[in-house]
Motif scaffolding. Structure first.
Motif, PDB file in Angstrom:
ATOM      1  N   ILE A 194     -19.315  20.508  -8.529  1.00 45.72           N
ATOM      2  CA  ILE A 194     -18.913  21.210  -7.314  1.00 45.72           C
ATOM      3  C   ILE A 194     -17.396  21.113  -7.162  1.00 45.72           C
ATOM      4  O   ILE A 194     -16.866  20.037  -6.865  1.00 45.72           O
ATOM      5  N   PRO A 195     -16.685  22.225  -7.401  1.00 45.06           N
ATOM      6  CA  PRO A 195     -15.220  22.193  -7.308  1.00 45.06           C
ATOM      7  C   PRO A 195     -14.741  21.664  -5.967  1.00 45.06           C
ATOM      8  O   PRO A 195     -15.374  21.864  -4.935  1.00 45.06           O
ATOM      9  N   TYR A 196     -13.624  20.974  -6.017  1.00 43.00           N
ATOM     10  CA  TYR A 196     -12.933  20.420  -4.852  1.00 43.00           C
ATOM     11  C   TYR A 196     -13.672  19.239  -4.227  1.00 43.00           C
ATOM     12  O   TYR A 196     -13.079  18.179  -4.036  1.00 43.00           O
ATOM     13  N   LEU A 197     -14.946  19.382  -3.919  1.00 40.45           N
ATOM     14  CA  LEU A 197     -15.689  18.264  -3.342  1.00 40.45           C
ATOM     15  C   LEU A 197     -15.689  17.072  -4.288  1.00 40.45           C
ATOM     16  O   LEU A 197     -15.543  15.921  -3.860  1.00 40.45           O
ATOM     17  N   HIS A 213      -2.279   7.961 -20.150  1.00 37.37           N
ATOM     18  CA  HIS A 213      -3.058   7.173 -19.193  1.00 37.37           C
ATOM     19  C   HIS A 213      -2.270   6.952 -17.912  1.00 37.37           C
ATOM     20  O   HIS A 213      -1.197   6.353 -17.923  1.00 37.37           O
ATOM     21  N   ASP A 214      -2.795   7.450 -16.782  1.00 35.98           N
ATOM     22  CA  ASP A 214      -2.137   7.274 -15.479  1.00 35.98           C
ATOM     23  C   ASP A 214      -0.684   7.731 -15.517  1.00 35.98           C
ATOM     24  O   ASP A 214       0.211   7.037 -14.998  1.00 35.98           O
ATOM     25  N   VAL A 215      -0.445   8.869 -16.106  1.00 35.57           N
ATOM     26  CA  VAL A 215       0.921   9.393 -16.235  1.00 35.57           C
ATOM     27  C   VAL A 215       1.068  10.766 -15.589  1.00 35.57           C
ATOM     28  O   VAL A 215       2.037  11.014 -14.864  1.00 35.57           O
ATOM     29  N   ILE A 216       0.103  11.652 -15.814  1.00 38.16           N
ATOM     30  CA  ILE A 216       0.252  13.042 -15.386  1.00 38.16           C
ATOM     31  C   ILE A 216       0.446  13.162 -13.878  1.00 38.16           C
ATOM     32  O   ILE A 216       1.138  14.053 -13.392  1.00 38.16           O
ATOM     33  N   GLU A 217      -0.119  12.227 -13.118  1.00 39.16           N
ATOM     34  CA  GLU A 217       0.032  12.279 -11.659  1.00 39.16           C
ATOM     35  C   GLU A 217       1.415  11.824 -11.204  1.00 39.16           C
ATOM     36  O   GLU A 217       1.759  11.950 -10.017  1.00 39.16           O
ATOM     37  N   HIS A 218       2.224  11.304 -12.127  1.00 37.75           N
ATOM     38  CA  HIS A 218       3.575  10.874 -11.796  1.00 37.75           C
ATOM     39  C   HIS A 218       4.626  11.911 -12.203  1.00 37.75           C
ATOM     40  O   HIS A 218       5.813  11.708 -11.961  1.00 37.75           O
ATOM     41  N   ARG A 258       0.098  15.701  -6.945  1.00 39.86           N
ATOM     42  CA  ARG A 258      -1.299  15.890  -6.520  1.00 39.86           C
ATOM     43  C   ARG A 258      -2.187  16.560  -7.573  1.00 39.86           C
ATOM     44  O   ARG A 258      -2.574  17.720  -7.461  1.00 39.86           O
ATOM     45  N   VAL A 259      -2.558  15.814  -8.588  1.00 35.76           N
ATOM     46  CA  VAL A 259      -3.375  16.345  -9.683  1.00 35.76           C
ATOM     47  C   VAL A 259      -4.854  16.336  -9.292  1.00 35.76           C
ATOM     48  O   VAL A 259      -5.440  15.275  -9.064  1.00 35.76           O
ATOM     49  N   THR A 260      -5.438  17.506  -9.220  1.00 31.73           N
ATOM     50  CA  THR A 260      -6.875  17.635  -9.000  1.00 31.73           C
ATOM     51  C   THR A 260      -7.555  17.986 -10.316  1.00 31.73           C
ATOM     52  O   THR A 260      -6.908  18.384 -11.289  1.00 31.73           O
ATOM     53  N   ILE A 261      -8.860  17.855 -10.339  1.00 31.56           N
ATOM     54  CA  ILE A 261      -9.637  18.240 -11.521  1.00 31.56           C
ATOM     55  C   ILE A 261      -9.414  19.709 -11.840  1.00 31.56           C
ATOM     56  O   ILE A 261      -9.187  20.094 -12.998  1.00 31.56           O
ATOM     57  N   GLU A 262      -9.450  20.530 -10.804  1.00 31.08           N
ATOM     58  CA  GLU A 262      -9.299  21.979 -10.993  1.00 31.08           C
ATOM     59  C   GLU A 262      -7.905  22.330 -11.514  1.00 31.08           C
ATOM     60  O   GLU A 262      -7.747  23.171 -12.410  1.00 31.08           O
TER      61      GLU A 262
END
Length: 267
Positions: free
Chosen positions: A244-247, A109-114, A198-202
């Protein structure tokens, strides 16, 4: 900086409320939670996410790099008369458990972006060593491009903490802005680390495919469920652009995932 970031007992209680209201039911779609369930949270902080699972009788274990957070987790669990096991350890260096001590559920939880980019694959892949053949992993993280995806709300400057999208500035401009408003060096370095991550969905789903995880479920939230306890704003799922990827990253304030290693078959 919001008061909850310095009042750790309040933060613990708020996380426990959100976990009990949203995370437990989401995980229960794939796993029963009872006295036979073993749950590990990686990056557990003060342990608030684990409290509702402990109240259901599950055996909960939390690990975190911060010695102070682990000590707070032990204290807060004692105060709530719940059992929990907490360890100050680097997950990437943590010894793998015996087969009888593997976990049914792992929470991230709230870790991968760190986690710095060069360690992400090792981190996600290593989770396989800790879960049972039919185990699942719950990930929650904010999409990078969403208004506060850079975690700038932790800034001490009341103004910076409330300005959306500043994390999307160039690295040089972002560092200058943070310094100009008097943010501390540790805070600046943490925020720049999140910017590198910078973790994005993609990106997350690409890592899952590369590391041979199957995505069993995904919910993208337009209004983060945790905003209910923080700001009394009802949670709302993202619908209009979720495919919709990125958006979709601009509008996903929280991303829920249930994943499992592809080689493992759920019973």
């Amino acid at each position: 900086m919001q008061k909850r970031h310095t009042d750790r007992k309040r933060y613990f209680c708020e996380l426990a409320t959100t976990s009990g209201s949203f995370y437990v039911d989401y995980v229960k779609k794939y796993k029963n939670i009872d006295s036979a369930t073993r749950i590990l949270e990686v990056g557990c902080g003060e342990g608030g996410n684990l409290l509702p699972f402990a109240r259901l009788g599950a055996k909960v274990v939390g690990v975190d790099l911060s010695e102070a957070r682990i000590e707070q987790a032990r204290i807060f669990f004692l105060e709530t008369n719940q059992k929990g096991e907490f360890h100050n350890v680097d997950f990437l260096q943590m010894a793998s458990p015996r087969s009888e001590d593997l976990f049914d559920i792992v929470l991230v939880h709230d870790v991968i972006e760190h986690i710095e980019p060069q360690f992400k694959e090792a981190f996600i892949s290593r989770i396989k060593m800790f879960i049972k053949d039919d185990g699942i992993v719950f990930f929650r993280f904010p999409a990078w491009q969403m208004p506060f995806g850079g975690h700038q709300q932790i800034c001490r400057s009341p103004l910076l903490a409330k300005i959306p999208f500043i994390h999307l500035l160039s690295k040089r401009a972002y560092r200058w802005l943070l310094s100009a408003f008097g943010e501390s060096v540790p805070c600046i370095e943490e925020l720049l680390s999140i910017k590198r991550s910078r973790v994005t969905i993609e990106k997350f789903e690409s890592l899952c495919r590369k590391l041979e995880y199957q995505v069993l479920d995904r919910i993208l939230w337009f209004i983060n469920p945790h905003y209910k306890v923080k700001f009394n704003i009802p949670a709302i799922k993202l619908k209009l652009c979720k495919h919709i990827p990125y958006l979709r990253n601009l509008f996903s304030t929280s991303c829920f995932y249930i994943i499992t290693p592809q080689k493992k078959v759920l019973r």
